[in-house]
Design a protein around this motif. Structure first.
Motif, PDB file in Angstrom:
ATOM      1  N   LEU A  31       0.830  -1.197   0.000  1.00  0.00           N
ATOM      2  CA  LEU A  31       0.000   0.000   0.000  1.00  0.00           C
ATOM      3  C   LEU A  31       0.870   1.255   0.000  1.00  0.00           C
ATOM      4  O   LEU A  31       0.606   2.207  -0.743  1.00  0.00           O
ATOM      5  N   GLU A  32       1.910   1.256   0.813  1.00  0.00           N
ATOM      6  CA  GLU A  32       2.818   2.404   0.835  1.00  0.00           C
ATOM      7  C   GLU A  32       3.537   2.547  -0.508  1.00  0.00           C
ATOM      8  O   GLU A  32       3.721   3.656  -1.007  1.00  0.00           O
ATOM      9  N   TRP A  33       3.948   1.448  -1.103  1.00  0.00           N
ATOM     10  CA  TRP A  33       4.592   1.465  -2.413  1.00  0.00           C
ATOM     11  C   TRP A  33       3.651   2.043  -3.462  1.00  0.00           C
ATOM     12  O   TRP A  33       4.041   2.822  -4.313  1.00  0.00           O
ATOM     13  N   PHE A  34       2.373   1.677  -3.381  1.00  0.00           N
ATOM     14  CA  PHE A  34       1.374   2.165  -4.328  1.00  0.00           C
ATOM     15  C   PHE A  34       1.132   3.660  -4.150  1.00  0.00           C
ATOM     16  O   PHE A  34       1.009   4.406  -5.126  1.00  0.00           O
ATOM     17  N   ILE A  35       1.075   4.121  -2.906  1.00  0.00           N
ATOM     18  CA  ILE A  35       0.812   5.540  -2.631  1.00  0.00           C
ATOM     19  C   ILE A  35       2.001   6.402  -3.058  1.00  0.00           C
ATOM     20  O   ILE A  35       1.830   7.462  -3.664  1.00  0.00           O
ATOM     21  N   ARG A  36       3.200   5.985  -2.756  1.00  0.00           N
ATOM     22  CA  ARG A  36       4.385   6.772  -3.100  1.00  0.00           C
ATOM     23  C   ARG A  36       4.699   6.742  -4.584  1.00  0.00           C
ATOM     24  O   ARG A  36       5.316   7.651  -5.105  1.00  0.00           O
ATOM     25  N   GLY A  37       4.313   5.712  -5.262  1.00  0.00           N
ATOM     26  CA  GLY A  37       4.628   5.600  -6.682  1.00  0.00           C
ATOM     27  C   GLY A  37       5.955   4.894  -6.880  1.00  0.00           C
ATOM     28  O   GLY A  37       6.573   4.395  -5.948  1.00  0.00           O
ATOM     29  N   THR A  38       6.402   4.894  -8.105  1.00  0.00           N
ATOM     30  CA  THR A  38       7.667   4.229  -8.395  1.00  0.00           C
ATOM     31  C   THR A  38       8.815   5.047  -7.851  1.00  0.00           C
ATOM     32  O   THR A  38       8.803   6.282  -7.918  1.00  0.00           O
ATOM     33  N   PRO A  39       9.810   4.404  -7.329  1.00  0.00           N
ATOM     34  CA  PRO A  39      10.944   5.162  -6.781  1.00  0.00           C
ATOM     35  C   PRO A  39      11.777   5.774  -7.895  1.00  0.00           C
ATOM     36  O   PRO A  39      11.943   5.209  -8.967  1.00  0.00           O
ATOM     37  N   LYS A  40      12.279   6.985  -7.634  1.00  0.00           N
ATOM     38  CA  LYS A  40      13.139   7.672  -8.589  1.00  0.00           C
ATOM     39  C   LYS A  40      14.575   7.221  -8.370  1.00  0.00           C
ATOM     40  O   LYS A  40      14.971   6.929  -7.254  1.00  0.00           O
ATOM     41  N   PRO A  41      15.363   7.182  -9.413  1.00  0.00           N
ATOM     42  CA  PRO A  41      16.760   6.795  -9.226  1.00  0.00           C
ATOM     43  C   PRO A  41      17.471   7.824  -8.345  1.00  0.00           C
ATOM     44  O   PRO A  41      17.232   9.024  -8.455  1.00  0.00           O
ATOM     45  N   ARG A  42      18.336   7.336  -7.502  1.00  0.00           N
ATOM     46  CA  ARG A  42      19.041   8.222  -6.576  1.00  0.00           C
ATOM     47  C   ARG A  42      20.123   8.984  -7.319  1.00  0.00           C
ATOM     48  O   ARG A  42      21.064   8.404  -7.825  1.00  0.00           O
ATOM     49  N   GLU A  43      19.940  10.284  -7.385  1.00  0.00           N
ATOM     50  CA  GLU A  43      20.923  11.133  -8.033  1.00  0.00           C
ATOM     51  C   GLU A  43      21.838  11.787  -7.008  1.00  0.00           C
ATOM     52  O   GLU A  43      22.838  12.372  -7.353  1.00  0.00           O
ATOM     53  N   GLN A  44      21.462  11.693  -5.752  1.00  0.00           N
ATOM     54  CA  GLN A  44      22.246  12.341  -4.714  1.00  0.00           C
ATOM     55  C   GLN A  44      23.509  11.531  -4.432  1.00  0.00           C
ATOM     56  O   GLN A  44      23.481  10.310  -4.374  1.00  0.00           O
ATOM     57  N   ARG A  45      24.604  12.252  -4.269  1.00  0.00           N
ATOM     58  CA  ARG A  45      25.863  11.589  -3.951  1.00  0.00           C
ATOM     59  C   ARG A  45      25.843  11.131  -2.499  1.00  0.00           C
ATOM     60  O   ARG A  45      25.086  11.637  -1.678  1.00  0.00           O
ATOM     61  N   SER A  46      26.718  10.212  -2.189  1.00  0.00           N
ATOM     62  CA  SER A  46      26.807   9.731  -0.824  1.00  0.00           C
ATOM     63  C   SER A  46      27.438  10.798   0.063  1.00  0.00           C
ATOM     64  O   SER A  46      28.077  11.740  -0.407  1.00  0.00           O
ATOM     65  N   ILE A  47      27.273  10.644   1.343  1.00  0.00           N
ATOM     66  CA  ILE A  47      27.820  11.600   2.304  1.00  0.00           C
ATOM     67  C   ILE A  47      29.338  11.597   2.232  1.00  0.00           C
ATOM     68  O   ILE A  47      29.982  12.650   2.329  1.00  0.00           O
ATOM     69  N   LEU A  48      29.921  10.429   2.042  1.00  0.00           N
ATOM     70  CA  LEU A  48      31.375  10.347   1.947  1.00  0.00           C
ATOM     71  C   LEU A  48      31.896  11.110   0.733  1.00  0.00           C
ATOM     72  O   LEU A  48      32.892  11.832   0.820  1.00  0.00           O
ATOM     73  N   GLU A  49      31.216  11.006  -0.397  1.00  0.00           N
ATOM     74  CA  GLU A  49      31.630  11.737  -1.594  1.00  0.00           C
ATOM     75  C   GLU A  49      31.502  13.237  -1.387  1.00  0.00           C
ATOM     76  O   GLU A  49      32.378  14.006  -1.788  1.00  0.00           O
ATOM     77  N   MET A  50      30.410  13.682  -0.768  1.00  0.00           N
ATOM     78  CA  MET A  50      30.236  15.119  -0.517  1.00  0.00           C
ATOM     79  C   MET A  50      31.301  15.630   0.443  1.00  0.00           C
ATOM     80  O   MET A  50      31.830  16.733   0.272  1.00  0.00           O
ATOM     81  N   ARG A  51      31.645  14.852   1.470  1.00  0.00           N
ATOM     82  CA  ARG A  51      32.664  15.262   2.430  1.00  0.00           C
ATOM     83  C   ARG A  51      34.026  15.371   1.752  1.00  0.00           C
ATOM     84  O   ARG A  51      34.766  16.329   1.988  1.00  0.00           O
ATOM     85  N   GLU A  52      34.366  14.391   0.910  1.00  0.00           N
ATOM     86  CA  GLU A  52      35.651  14.448   0.216  1.00  0.00           C
ATOM     87  C   GLU A  52      35.717  15.643  -0.733  1.00  0.00           C
ATOM     88  O   GLU A  52      36.750  16.318  -0.826  1.00  0.00           O
ATOM     89  N   GLU A  53      34.623  15.928  -1.428  1.00  0.00           N
ATOM     90  CA  GLU A  53      34.607  17.073  -2.339  1.00  0.00           C
ATOM     91  C   GLU A  53      34.750  18.387  -1.581  1.00  0.00           C
ATOM     92  O   GLU A  53      35.488  19.284  -1.993  1.00  0.00           O
ATOM     93  N   ARG A  54      34.072  18.501  -0.438  1.00  0.00           N
ATOM     94  CA  ARG A  54      34.165  19.712   0.375  1.00  0.00           C
ATOM     95  C   ARG A  54      35.580  19.888   0.918  1.00  0.00           C
ATOM     96  O   ARG A  54      36.131  20.993   0.921  1.00  0.00           O
ATOM     97  N   THR A  55      36.210  18.797   1.334  1.00  0.00           N
ATOM     98  CA  THR A  55      37.580  18.873   1.833  1.00  0.00           C
ATOM     99  C   THR A  55      38.537  19.297   0.729  1.00  0.00           C
ATOM    100  O   THR A  55      39.436  20.119   0.952  1.00  0.00           O
TER     101      THR A  55
END
Length: 90
Positions: A31-55
């Motif tokens: 039911l939750e899957w039906f209400i939310r719809g199909t999941p979108k592909p994750r475009e967000q980078r991981s926290i480790l990648e963001m931390r390395e880029e910021r450093t």
């Protein structure tokens, strides 16, 4: 008759409640899957990648060979914790 029913329910409760819980969980999941719809592909980078880029961005404009000595770094630490065994400076 009721005491016999209650005794049987108490005895076999795990065998009855587990399948009921599985069915309720599966229905809720779908039911939750039906209400939310199909999941979108994750475009967000991981926290480790963001931390390395910021450093890397922080270090881009600085000279990597100019660093503080260990003595200078210890001055920012609390005196009570790290200066107990150090000789007192006169």
């Amino acid at each position: 008759m009721w005491p016999l029913v209650w005794t049987a329910m108490r005895t076999y409760a795990p065998y009855v409640t587990f399948p009921v819980a599985v069915v309720v969980g599966a229905v809720g999941y779908h039911l939750e899957w039906f209400i939310r719809g199909t999941p979108k592909p994750r475009e967000q980078r991981s926290i480790l990648e963001m931390r390395e880029e910021r450093t890397l961005e922080e270090q881009a404009g600085t000279d990597g060979t100019q660093v503080l000595s260990l003595k200078d770094k210890l001055e920012f630490a609390p005196r009570a914790a790290l200066n107990r065994n150090r000789p007192q400076e006169s």
